[in-house]
Motif scaffolding. Sequence first.
Motif, mmCIF file in Angstrom:
data_model
loop_
_atom_site.group_PDB
_atom_site.id
_atom_site.type_symbol
_atom_site.label_atom_id
_atom_site.label_comp_id
_atom_site.label_asym_id
_atom_site.label_seq_id
_atom_site.Cartn_x
_atom_site.Cartn_y
_atom_site.Cartn_z
ATOM 1 N N GLY A 184 -36.816 -68.013 17.200
ATOM 2 C CA GLY A 184 -35.556 -67.707 16.534
ATOM 3 C C GLY A 184 -34.670 -68.916 16.338
ATOM 4 N N VAL A 185 -34.917 -69.984 17.099
ATOM 5 C CA VAL A 185 -34.143 -71.219 16.940
ATOM 6 C C VAL A 185 -34.352 -71.818 15.558
ATOM 7 N N CYS A 186 -35.542 -71.605 14.985
ATOM 8 C CA CYS A 186 -35.906 -72.320 13.759
ATOM 9 C C CYS A 186 -35.068 -71.902 12.554
ATOM 10 N N ILE A 187 -34.627 -70.635 12.504
ATOM 11 C CA ILE A 187 -33.936 -70.162 11.305
ATOM 12 C C ILE A 187 -32.585 -70.846 11.113
ATOM 13 N N PRO A 188 -31.663 -70.806 12.093
ATOM 14 C CA PRO A 188 -30.407 -71.552 11.890
ATOM 15 C C PRO A 188 -30.620 -73.057 11.815
ATOM 16 N N LEU A 189 -31.634 -73.565 12.526
ATOM 17 C CA LEU A 189 -31.884 -75.005 12.489
ATOM 18 C C LEU A 189 -32.342 -75.446 11.101
ATOM 19 N N MET A 190 -33.132 -74.605 10.418
ATOM 20 C CA MET A 190 -33.544 -74.891 9.041
ATOM 21 C C MET A 190 -32.331 -75.020 8.122
ATOM 22 N N LEU A 191 -31.418 -74.073 8.234
ATOM 23 C CA LEU A 191 -30.231 -74.085 7.380
ATOM 24 C C LEU A 191 -29.316 -75.263 7.710
ATOM 25 N N PHE A 192 -29.171 -75.562 8.987
ATOM 26 C CA PHE A 192 -28.351 -76.695 9.408
ATOM 27 C C PHE A 192 -28.905 -77.999 8.839
ATOM 28 N N ALA A 193 -30.230 -78.179 8.954
ATOM 29 C CA ALA A 193 -30.870 -79.383 8.431
ATOM 30 C C ALA A 193 -30.740 -79.470 6.916
ATOM 31 N N LEU A 194 -30.829 -78.315 6.252
ATOM 32 C CA LEU A 194 -30.664 -78.302 4.801
ATOM 33 C C LEU A 194 -29.276 -78.783 4.416
ATOM 34 N N GLY A 195 -28.258 -78.366 5.169
ATOM 35 C CA GLY A 195 -26.896 -78.807 4.890
ATOM 36 C C GLY A 195 -26.731 -80.305 5.037
ATOM 37 N N VAL A 196 -27.337 -80.870 6.072
ATOM 38 C CA VAL A 196 -27.266 -82.323 6.263
ATOM 39 C C VAL A 196 -27.958 -83.047 5.110
ATOM 40 N N ARG A 197 -29.114 -82.516 4.672
ATOM 41 C CA ARG A 197 -29.873 -83.134 3.580
ATOM 42 C C ARG A 197 -29.094 -83.107 2.261
ATOM 43 N N MET A 198 -28.242 -82.104 2.094
ATOM 44 C CA MET A 198 -27.482 -81.990 0.851
ATOM 45 C C MET A 198 -26.545 -83.175 0.641
ATOM 46 N N LEU A 199 -26.213 -83.870 1.723
ATOM 47 C CA LEU A 199 -25.338 -85.036 1.608
ATOM 48 C C LEU A 199 -26.035 -86.197 0.912
ATOM 49 N N ASP A 200 -27.358 -86.158 0.846
ATOM 50 C CA ASP A 200 -28.133 -87.245 0.229
ATOM 51 C C ASP A 200 -28.340 -87.042 -1.262
ATOM 52 N N ILE A 201 -27.641 -86.077 -1.846
ATOM 53 C CA ILE A 201 -27.873 -85.760 -3.253
ATOM 54 C C ILE A 201 -27.618 -86.964 -4.151
#
Length: 299
Positions: A184-201
């Motif tokens: 269950g850790v993976c689901i929020p961690l996926m979204l959190f990582a996606l948010g960080v990656r969005m800064l590299d747009i």
Amino acid sequence: MIGQILSTMLPVFLIAGCGALYGRYRTPDIQGLNVLNMELFVPMLVFAVLADQQAPLQEYARLALAATVVVLGSGIVLYPLAKVMKLNLKTFLPPMMFNNSGNMGIPLLVLAFGDAALPAAIVLFIVEMLLHFSVGLYMLDPHTSIVKRLKLPIVFASIAGLSVNLGGVPLPEWLLETLNMLGGVCIPLMLFALGVRMLDIDFSDWKLGMLGAIACPASGLILAWPMIAVLDLPGMQVAALWVFAALPPAVLNYMVAEQYRQEPHKVASLVLLSNLGSLVVMPVVLGLVFAAGYVPSAG
């Protein structure tokens, strides 16, 4: 219906927003977090869901087939467009084919339809990942070893989980609960990582990114419609397939492009602008799914 859409989308964007906010002021090791997620937490969730005897996986075979057609068919459908526009096929087609079924797909389906959607979400995720690490890597480098592609924790977890489920092997409740908690850790961690990656747009290739933001969900939805009609999928699986077909490109496309030096900046624009575009696409698709009255029940 608006309330259902908001209750589904807001947690996705709030968690991703937390990642973007944290990444704005800190420099988290997202690559390390992603490796931990993909090598430990995601395989645990995959195994737990597949091994659970309450998930009749035989009923998801048609959904897996439909997902395969959506993924591979998107490349075929968009091939003429890429040729006419003189786009690099290795740069453009993989992001259009391999969608964000992990970072966005699993949380979105669970939030939209409840825990009953988790087996369908995992099946869709496994199909996309296996195709990405087989067909996808072959597209970028035909000489990549098949053994190297398949030496992945998620592959072993999938095989083990399927073997336990189809073999009728009972697992103790305490073991499944432990795996579910860690997975269950993976689901929020996926979204959190996606948010960080969005800064590299990168907006330097915004035209290509805008094209991808339209072409990716459009091709998936075009292919999903006949598969739903032909395969006569149950309501939950129909809803899951519509959402899956409309998902933006996976962030993994950028990582793979960087590894293979396949115009990573252009791939980054395709991935990130398409994920931004999902802010518009996904509420529309969810609205249509809710309006169609698909009942969120297992199978």
